[in-house]
Design an enzyme around this catalytic site. Structure first.
Site, PDB file in Angstrom:
ATOM      1  N   TYR A 120       0.842  -1.191   0.000  1.00 37.75           N
ATOM      2  CA  TYR A 120       0.000   0.000   0.000  1.00 37.75           C
ATOM      3  C   TYR A 120       0.878   1.242   0.000  1.00 37.75           C
ATOM      4  CZ  TYR A 120      -3.180   3.666   1.532  1.00 37.75           C
ATOM      5  OH  TYR A 120      -3.889   4.846   1.616  1.00 37.75           O
ATOM      6  N   ASP A 139       0.503  15.343   6.002  1.00 44.31           N
ATOM      7  CA  ASP A 139      -0.524  14.979   5.022  1.00 44.31           C
ATOM      8  C   ASP A 139      -1.636  16.024   5.031  1.00 44.31           C
ATOM      9  OD1 ASP A 139      -2.135  13.694   3.238  1.00 44.31           O
ATOM     10  OD2 ASP A 139      -2.719  12.066   4.570  1.00 44.31           O
ATOM     11  N   ASP A 190      -2.826   5.440  -2.715  1.00 42.82           N
ATOM     12  CA  ASP A 190      -3.679   6.565  -2.333  1.00 42.82           C
ATOM     13  C   ASP A 190      -3.670   7.585  -3.468  1.00 42.82           C
ATOM     14  OD1 ASP A 190      -4.997   8.644  -1.055  1.00 42.82           O
ATOM     15  OD2 ASP A 190      -3.751   8.595   0.742  1.00 42.82           O
ATOM     16  N   ASP A 237      -5.783  10.455  -3.019  1.00 44.36           N
ATOM     17  CA  ASP A 237      -6.434  11.604  -2.392  1.00 44.36           C
ATOM     18  C   ASP A 237      -7.808  11.859  -3.015  1.00 44.36           C
ATOM     19  OD1 ASP A 237      -4.395  11.892  -0.608  1.00 44.36           O
ATOM     20  OD2 ASP A 237      -3.500  13.658  -1.528  1.00 44.36           O
ATOM     21  N   HIS A 285      -7.455   4.542  -4.475  1.00 42.18           N
ATOM     22  CA  HIS A 285      -8.696   4.972  -3.841  1.00 42.18           C
ATOM     23  C   HIS A 285      -8.865   6.476  -3.972  1.00 42.18           C
ATOM     24  CE1 HIS A 285      -6.640   6.313  -0.104  1.00 42.18           C
ATOM     25  NE2 HIS A 285      -6.039   5.133  -0.053  1.00 42.18           N
ATOM     26  N   GLU A 302     -11.286   9.707  -2.615  1.00 43.87           N
ATOM     27  CA  GLU A 302     -12.068  10.029  -1.426  1.00 43.87           C
ATOM     28  C   GLU A 302     -12.992  11.220  -1.661  1.00 43.87           C
ATOM     29  OE1 GLU A 302      -8.927  12.753   1.085  1.00 43.87           O
ATOM     30  OE2 GLU A 302      -8.394  10.680   0.649  1.00 43.87           O
ATOM     31  N   CYS A 315      -5.058  14.128   6.452  1.00 47.37           N
ATOM     32  CA  CYS A 315      -5.054  12.728   6.847  1.00 47.37           C
ATOM     33  C   CYS A 315      -6.411  12.357   7.431  1.00 47.37           C
ATOM     34  CB  CYS A 315      -3.951  12.466   7.866  1.00 47.37           C
ATOM     35  SG  CYS A 315      -4.035  10.839   8.644  1.00 47.37           S
ATOM     36  N   ARG A 352     -13.541   5.745  -1.362  1.00 48.36           N
ATOM     37  CA  ARG A 352     -13.292   6.006   0.067  1.00 48.36           C
ATOM     38  C   ARG A 352     -14.124   7.195   0.535  1.00 48.36           C
ATOM     39  NH1 ARG A 352      -7.525   8.019   2.834  1.00 48.36           N
ATOM     40  NH2 ARG A 352      -8.454   9.675   4.084  1.00 48.36           N
ATOM     41  N   GLU A 399     -13.208   5.416   6.065  1.00 54.54           N
ATOM     42  CA  GLU A 399     -12.097   5.812   6.921  1.00 54.54           C
ATOM     43  C   GLU A 399     -12.606   6.078   8.336  1.00 54.54           C
ATOM     44  OE1 GLU A 399      -9.134   5.487   7.599  1.00 54.54           O
ATOM     45  OE2 GLU A 399      -8.024   6.960   6.413  1.00 54.54           O
ATOM     46  N   ASN A 442      -8.630   0.536   7.240  1.00 60.38           N
ATOM     47  CA  ASN A 442      -7.314   1.150   7.418  1.00 60.38           C
ATOM     48  C   ASN A 442      -6.983   1.225   8.899  1.00 60.38           C
ATOM     49  OD1 ASN A 442      -4.955   2.650   7.119  1.00 60.38           O
ATOM     50  ND2 ASN A 442      -6.028   4.600   6.895  1.00 60.38           N
TER      51      ASN A 442
END
Length: 378
Positions: free
Chosen positions: A120, A135, A163, A165, A190, A192, A200, A239, A269, A292
């Site tokens: 990942y 982040d 990731d 974002d 993913h 989001e 984050c 996500r 998340e 996660n």
């Protein structure tokens, strides 16, 4: 554009494809996630192991369906050399997919050495390792793609989930992100629903976009994947960070919309306890669910065995490598400052032993097979 025909219905008058964001019917109302969690808690003797999807159910009108990507096609046969295809095989078959978070080439090499079958690429870890920054939407698409190219090159058969974002912009930018990730060798990404100035997922103060904008991002990602020549197995993960902002019921509703728009995997998340994870899995079935785990974060420190028992299909440990790196490097620097030598922190590892972890023997062997003589003695 290829991929559009897999959504909704076409309008013959103008040749366009109409895709409507599904809205929940006013009645009957689905059971809230909290209620499902209570019901599952009362029947804790039943098995909650991750289900193996034999096939997707018949699609409803306006719901994305691609027969080529039906999980039933990935149940049999040897694991593919193509990382995206391999990931789909792992998702379709029994067992949980464990993906440790990596932050650079060293951590990726260590994960491969440990025998992990999936990696990942954490956005937080990538931002920290490449830029030395937190982040907070500081890293760009180029930062992520360049890191992914390096990681994916180390063992091109091992799936890398990366990731992405928010997709770095509107639908066109989301599509560009999918294309560049796929070209880099990434198996899955993913997308989001945070605003562009994201943070984050385990920090406070998050803000999310509307349902419609989130679904637009997912749809753009799916269309871009389906436009890749030759038929790509690239996996799209939806996500949502809305659980901490709008509640678990809204988070599940958003992921159901994402699944209808073509997301292959659902990712909430910050699931705060085992009962909520079980309820989420039940509410989103048969879609696989990703959890996660970050030590000290919003989600409890589930073990891989616990996550599998609760029904999760993928578990990622986003910061496992970069947090360990901070502890290890900090200790080494403090020791060097105090003692004036790195002998203790080296723990007997000489340069050759270090380079062997980085693939020294494989490169020396290749050079010799090609007739080279530069590395006969190293």
């Amino acid at each position: 554009m290829p991929g559009l025909d897999l959504f909704g219905s076409s309008n013959p008058a103008n040749g366009t494809t109409v895709v409507e964001v599904p809205t929940p019917a006013p009645a009957p109302a689905p059971a809230p996630v909290s209620a499902v969690a209570e019901e599952q808690n009362d029947s804790s003797d039943e098995s909650n192991a991750a289900p193996v999807p034999r096939s997707l159910p018949a699609p409803a009108p306006g719901v994305y369906y691609n027969a080529r990507l039906d999980p039933k096609h990935y149940l049999e046969g040897p694991l593919s050399w193509n990382p995206a295809t391999r990931l789909r095989q792992l998702l379709a078959r029994p067992g949980i997919v464990v993906a440790p978070g990596i932050c650079d080439g060293i951590s990726a090499r260590c994960a491969l050495e440990a025998g992990f079958e999936c990696l990942y690429q954490s956005g937080a870890a990538t931002t920290a390792s490449r830029l030395g920054q937190p982040d907070l939407a500081i890293a760009t698409l180029n930062d992520f793609v360049q890191s992914a190219q390096m990681v994916c090159s180390l063992d091109p058969t091992v799936p890398v989930i990366a990731d992405a974002d928010t997709g770095f912009g509107g639908p066109a930018m989301v599509a560009r992100t999918v294309t560049q990730y796929a070209r880099a060798g990434v198996a899955a990404l993913h997308i989001e629903d945070q605003v562009q100035t994201k943070r984050c997922g385990h920090l406070l103060g998050k803000q999310v976009v509307s349902r419609e904008e989130f679904v637009t991002r997912i749809r753009a990602a799916v269309i871009a994947r389906d436009a890749i020549p030759g038929g790509s197995d690239f996996v799209i993960i939806g996500r949502t960070d809305s659980a901490q902002v709008l509640g678990m019921d809204e988070a599940v509703a958003r992921l159901k919309l994402a699944a209808d728009a073509g997301a292959d995997v659902c990712f909430i998340e910050g699931v705060r306890n085992a009962d909520l994870l079980k309820a989420t899995v039940a509410a989103l079935a048969p879609k696989p669910v990703l959890v996660n785990v970050i030590s000290g974060g919003l989600t409890p420190s589930f073990t891989t065995q616990q996550a599998e028992e609760y029904g999760a299909k993928i578990i990622i440990f986003s910061l496992v490598s970069c947090v360990a790196a901070v502890h290890g490097i900090r200790a080494a620097m403090q020791s060097l400052k105090k003692t004036g030598t790195d002998f203790t922190s080296a723990r007997g590892m000489d340069p050759k032993a270090f380079f062997e972890v980085m693939g020294l023997n494989e490169i020396v062997k290749l050079d010799a097979q090609a007739g080279g003589k530069a590395f006969e003695l190293v």
